[in-house]
Design an enzyme around this catalytic site. Sequence first.
Site, PDB file in Angstrom:
ATOM      1  N   ASP A 139     -78.448  -5.657 -16.472  1.00 53.39           N
ATOM      2  CA  ASP A 139     -77.740  -4.727 -17.348  1.00 53.39           C
ATOM      3  C   ASP A 139     -78.684  -4.305 -18.467  1.00 53.39           C
ATOM      4  O   ASP A 139     -79.825  -4.764 -18.553  1.00 53.39           O
ATOM      5  CB  ASP A 139     -76.473  -5.373 -17.921  1.00 53.39           C
ATOM      6  CG  ASP A 139     -75.358  -4.357 -18.169  1.00 53.39           C
ATOM      7  OD1 ASP A 139     -75.660  -3.250 -18.670  1.00 53.39           O
ATOM      8  OD2 ASP A 139     -74.193  -4.656 -17.860  1.00 53.39           O
ATOM      9  N   HIS A 194     -67.505   4.181 -11.689  1.00 54.30           N
ATOM     10  CA  HIS A 194     -66.555   5.175 -12.204  1.00 54.30           C
ATOM     11  C   HIS A 194     -67.067   5.881 -13.458  1.00 54.30           C
ATOM     12  O   HIS A 194     -66.502   6.887 -13.877  1.00 54.30           O
ATOM     13  CB  HIS A 194     -65.181   4.540 -12.482  1.00 54.30           C
ATOM     14  CG  HIS A 194     -65.189   3.456 -13.516  1.00 54.30           C
ATOM     15  ND1 HIS A 194     -64.716   2.191 -13.268  1.00 54.30           N
ATOM     16  CD2 HIS A 194     -65.601   3.426 -14.812  1.00 54.30           C
ATOM     17  CE1 HIS A 194     -64.825   1.446 -14.348  1.00 54.30           C
ATOM     18  NE2 HIS A 194     -65.374   2.187 -15.304  1.00 54.30           N
TER      19      HIS A 194
END
Length: 340
Positions: free
Chosen positions: A199, A247
């Site tokens: 990340d 998303h």
Amino acid sequence: MTAVPGPSQLMELSSGVFAAKTLPVAVRMELFALIAEQGGLTAEEFAAKRGLHPRPAEMLLIGCTSLGLLVKDGSRYTNSLLSQHYLLPRGRYYFGDYILMLDERVYDGWMKLSDAVTENRPTTWDPRARSSIFDVGDPGMVRLFWRAMHSLAVFTAQALAQAYDFSSVRKLLDVGGAGAAYTIELCRQYPQLTATIYDLPFVCEQTSARIAEAGLSDRVTCVGGDFFIDAALPAGHDAALLSSVLHDWSAEENLGILRKVHAALPAGGRIIVSELLMDDDKTGPVPAAMFNLLMLVETERGQNYTGAEYAQWLTQAGCTQVVRVDVPGISANAVMVGTV
């Protein structure tokens, strides 16, 4: 002749904000923690403890009771089982951070939904001042945001661990693993599993402490990076998980991300996409459709996608087989699994 329904559904929809605002006020005032400490309170005692006028103090207690958050016995209020389990700040599954994040960050953007619709832009942050939702803004809000995402993801991760068999996975690459909720829960469920969380660097800084708190520092590592910039993702894993990541981005960006994930895995590896899926005909369900609008409020290019769309991208990325596994009773209602 079809009978015309009454307006009760419209009344319920339009007044939903009443309950939505009652809950964070109670959380922010630490109502449930106070009641737990005192073993129950009367309205007068609550007013005195928080320096409130008796009228609004009782109104708030009545509102929370009607919502199933409190139980009234005579004149005393105690926490319901729901509140005991999820709304005490020191509890393992404290959900208050998510509630406060919505109230402090998201609701204001929803109040400007008409601007998002007419201008096709996010309303919870200013695209002119930041490059994306994940740019570091106010440090306090950033910390609250990631705590909120962790408290929400814990329950989805637990359901995923039950619905999909990770017993054959030895090393997992958690792409966009954020607060490590998925990795922690999966490692607790599957003792053979080790994992790498990939990340943004500032996210990894916060995540390392949470991994240590879970006692998993010997099984979980964090690697800082950016899947839009890095030429390749960390290698040496036999499965990759993307949970509530895709998303946020456009179809073209998602295909590019999945191609990089595919390239990082060996033959026979698996790409596991966990998302709140839209129906293939895009008529619902309601949670997915509302989350779709949330992506309009929160992102520049993101939206909720269908299982068919994820299957198409996984195939285009190079997967030889794609299957869907439903995750019942939880917000991320399915995973799409592609075999490399």
